[in-house]
Write a protein that holds these residues in place. Sequence first.
Motif, PDB file in Angstrom:
ATOM      1  N   SER A  58       8.160 -73.939   2.601  1.00 27.21           N
ATOM      2  CA  SER A  58       7.152 -73.903   1.532  1.00 27.21           C
ATOM      3  C   SER A  58       7.731 -73.460   0.187  1.00 27.21           C
ATOM      4  O   SER A  58       7.002 -73.429  -0.801  1.00 27.21           O
ATOM      5  N   ARG A  59       9.021 -73.113   0.187  1.00 28.20           N
ATOM      6  CA  ARG A  59       9.654 -72.556  -1.022  1.00 28.20           C
ATOM      7  C   ARG A  59       8.813 -71.401  -1.558  1.00 28.20           C
ATOM      8  O   ARG A  59       8.461 -71.333  -2.728  1.00 28.20           O
ATOM      9  N   ALA A  60       8.503 -70.513  -0.675  1.00 27.13           N
ATOM     10  CA  ALA A  60       7.581 -69.411  -0.954  1.00 27.13           C
ATOM     11  C   ALA A  60       8.027 -68.535  -2.111  1.00 27.13           C
ATOM     12  O   ALA A  60       7.184 -67.925  -2.775  1.00 27.13           O
ATOM     13  N   ARG A  62       8.831 -69.322  -4.916  1.00 22.63           N
ATOM     14  CA  ARG A  62       8.333 -69.835  -6.198  1.00 22.63           C
ATOM     15  C   ARG A  62       6.971 -69.255  -6.567  1.00 22.63           C
ATOM     16  O   ARG A  62       6.658 -69.124  -7.745  1.00 22.63           O
ATOM     17  N   ALA A  63       6.156 -68.979  -5.575  1.00 21.40           N
ATOM     18  CA  ALA A  63       4.835 -68.375  -5.801  1.00 21.40           C
ATOM     19  C   ALA A  63       4.488 -67.552  -4.568  1.00 21.40           C
ATOM     20  O   ALA A  63       3.571 -67.886  -3.823  1.00 21.40           O
ATOM     21  N   SER A  66       0.770 -66.541  -3.725  1.00 24.79           N
ATOM     22  CA  SER A  66      -0.294 -67.543  -3.758  1.00 24.79           C
ATOM     23  C   SER A  66      -0.886 -67.758  -2.362  1.00 24.79           C
ATOM     24  O   SER A  66      -0.170 -68.132  -1.434  1.00 24.79           O
ATOM     25  N   VAL A  68      -2.950 -70.123  -1.252  1.00 24.56           N
ATOM     26  CA  VAL A  68      -3.011 -71.515  -0.807  1.00 24.56           C
ATOM     27  C   VAL A  68      -1.632 -72.155  -0.794  1.00 24.56           C
ATOM     28  O   VAL A  68      -1.210 -72.714   0.221  1.00 24.56           O
ATOM     29  N   ARG A  69      -0.919 -72.093  -1.894  1.00 27.09           N
ATOM     30  CA  ARG A  69       0.378 -72.759  -2.006  1.00 27.09           C
ATOM     31  C   ARG A  69       1.417 -72.172  -1.055  1.00 27.09           C
ATOM     32  O   ARG A  69       2.259 -72.874  -0.515  1.00 27.09           O
ATOM     33  N   THR A  70       1.367 -70.878  -0.833  1.00 27.17           N
ATOM     34  CA  THR A  70       2.357 -70.213   0.007  1.00 27.17           C
ATOM     35  C   THR A  70       1.747 -69.667   1.296  1.00 27.17           C
ATOM     36  O   THR A  70       2.288 -69.880   2.373  1.00 27.17           O
ATOM     37  N   ARG A 113      -2.625 -62.033   0.429  1.00 20.31           N
ATOM     38  CA  ARG A 113      -2.449 -62.856  -0.761  1.00 20.31           C
ATOM     39  C   ARG A 113      -3.792 -63.112  -1.444  1.00 20.31           C
ATOM     40  O   ARG A 113      -3.880 -63.125  -2.680  1.00 20.31           O
TER      41      ARG A 113
END
Length: 126
Positions: A58-60, A62-63, A66, A68-70, A113
């Motif tokens: 997820s390239r966590a 980066r955020a 977050s 939802v994104r992470t 989160r």
Amino acid sequence: MPSRRAPGAPLAFLLLDALLVLLFAAVGRASHADDVLAGLAQTAWPFLLALGAGWLASRAWRAPASPVRTGLPVWALTVVGGMALRAVSGQGVQIAFVVVTALVLLVLLVGWRGVAAAVARRRARV
């Protein structure tokens, strides 16, 4: 959120996730009257390894805060990967365990989160 400003924040958030996975494993062992310390590594390693894979996929970093994104992909990969690793290593994957694991890790890995995002939104309004 501090994740964008503080260079060490992604590592701190990864460590928080790892501590929460360890907490999940410890509470699970204790709830079954198992020796928590003696078997903690055996119970936790599949989920910790899957957590790392979730962070990478997820390239966590980066955020990292977050929800939802992470949070959601990290949670999903931790549960699915952890269960797969448990299965191939001969540990149990009974349906009740899968359901409890999914719900508890959802609360732990996405929940913090969500709380952090709500606090950040509230602070931004003040």
